[in-house]
Design a protein around this motif. Sequence first.
Motif, PDB file in Angstrom:
ATOM      1  N   ARG A  24      21.486   9.520  -1.675  1.00 54.02           N
ATOM      2  CA  ARG A  24      21.414  10.350  -2.876  1.00 54.02           C
ATOM      3  C   ARG A  24      19.994  10.533  -3.391  1.00 54.02           C
ATOM      4  N   VAL A  25      19.028   9.834  -2.779  1.00 56.75           N
ATOM      5  CA  VAL A  25      17.627   9.929  -3.176  1.00 56.75           C
ATOM      6  C   VAL A  25      16.809  10.196  -1.916  1.00 56.75           C
ATOM      7  N   LEU A  26      16.229  11.372  -1.810  1.00 58.40           N
ATOM      8  CA  LEU A  26      15.495  11.741  -0.608  1.00 58.40           C
ATOM      9  C   LEU A  26      14.148  12.349  -0.961  1.00 58.40           C
ATOM     10  N   SER A  27      13.199  12.191  -0.061  1.00 63.83           N
ATOM     11  CA  SER A  27      11.869  12.760  -0.251  1.00 63.83           C
ATOM     12  C   SER A  27      11.808  14.163   0.342  1.00 63.83           C
ATOM     13  N   THR A  28      10.716  14.845   0.027  1.00 65.45           N
ATOM     14  CA  THR A  28      10.500  16.175   0.598  1.00 65.45           C
ATOM     15  C   THR A  28      10.529  16.116   2.117  1.00 65.45           C
ATOM     16  N   ALA A  29       9.854  15.103   2.694  1.00 64.99           N
ATOM     17  CA  ALA A  29       9.803  14.988   4.153  1.00 64.99           C
ATOM     18  C   ALA A  29      11.184  14.728   4.740  1.00 64.99           C
ATOM     19  N   GLN A  30      11.974  13.900   4.077  1.00 62.41           N
ATOM     20  CA  GLN A  30      13.312  13.619   4.588  1.00 62.41           C
ATOM     21  C   GLN A  30      14.187  14.867   4.539  1.00 62.41           C
ATOM     22  N   LEU A  31      14.111  15.594   3.429  1.00 62.86           N
ATOM     23  CA  LEU A  31      14.893  16.825   3.330  1.00 62.86           C
ATOM     24  C   LEU A  31      14.481  17.818   4.418  1.00 62.86           C
ATOM     25  N   ARG A  32      13.191  17.917   4.669  1.00 56.85           N
ATOM     26  CA  ARG A  32      12.713  18.832   5.701  1.00 56.85           C
ATOM     27  C   ARG A  32      13.250  18.411   7.064  1.00 56.85           C
ATOM     28  N   SER A  33      13.250  17.090   7.337  1.00 52.16           N
ATOM     29  CA  SER A  33      13.750  16.617   8.633  1.00 52.16           C
ATOM     30  C   SER A  33      15.246  16.840   8.772  1.00 52.16           C
TER      31      SER A  33
END
Length: 349
Positions: A24-33
């Motif tokens: 439920r908590v993601l970074s910009t890089a994780q969302l992009r991946s």
Amino acid sequence: MNHNTPLTPAAARPARHLPGAQRRVLSTAQLRSLGVSPGERNEQCRSGGPWQQFLPGVYLLHQGPPTSEERLHAVLLYAAREVTAPAVPAQPEPGQPHRPGYREAMITGLAALTLHGFASAPALPSLDRIDVLVPRLRRLRSTGCAHVLRAAALPTPEEATGVPVAPVPRALADAVSQLTDAGTVRRLLSEAVRAGHCEPAAIIRELDQAKLLGRPHVADAVDALLAEGRAIAEDRLYAMVREFNLPDPVWNVDLRLPGGPHLGGLDAYWPQQAVAVELDTRAPRQDEDAMWSEYTRKREHLERLGITVVHITPRKLREGTEQQAAVVRTALMASGDRDPAAYVVVLPR
């Protein structure tokens, strides 16, 4: 919208490897991946949308306030140089959740003490900010609930409730650096020793390195800590003699030569076997070389008189009681093979 709201359908399947709050908590890089484009991310975070930006580059995939666990992971995502695990990892072992690692970032201060199980530390929801420790040269500023602290060399993190936390001595120093209430400082230091988290020497070493011993309320708490740490070590020594059926010694005595000089104080002494135990409870803030020289001179003097001195630290008593009992027993049994010791006067200390 609740805290279990998933990613958009396209990204939901590959995110299932993440446990609980990390889904439920993601970074910009994780969302992009995970295939979430900047446009889709912005759309999800629009006013009234299902997501929200919680910290720079960190997103909550639900509306409403975060849970304490989500705040911890959000702060780590913000502070970490990178999340070391890939977004779509190999299948984890059965029963073992996949946990991304946070490179060069760990929770410290009061939040870390709470995660270590300190009863005297505040509950996580009551903390307005969460201390996070990063390397000194990182260009990162405190923002929101993330309070950035720096270290020239990061300690090896420990894991508590699935997040990396600073070891207790470092977490204590980071917490104490921000506390002005003498009672709170004393309770935290006392619990660290009484609950067996660490020895006083490790705490004082961190406080000294952080240049906190010059603060009067910290110095007073350290004096109380040393006294309590010694009392705990003495209790463990008493318990060791009792539990491992060692002969009863005379406790807390001074030795003198008849009509001569004082030879030094001892925590336990077996007169018939001429065996002594001395607890090493030196404070690291003192001149260690000078203190060690004093210990060495006393031991060498006693051993020239035929007295065997067993030197024990509080940590050895806590972590290896049986081994220390065996050392003392061996010294007692070997007394019959040595020349008789010089006669000394035993006085209560």
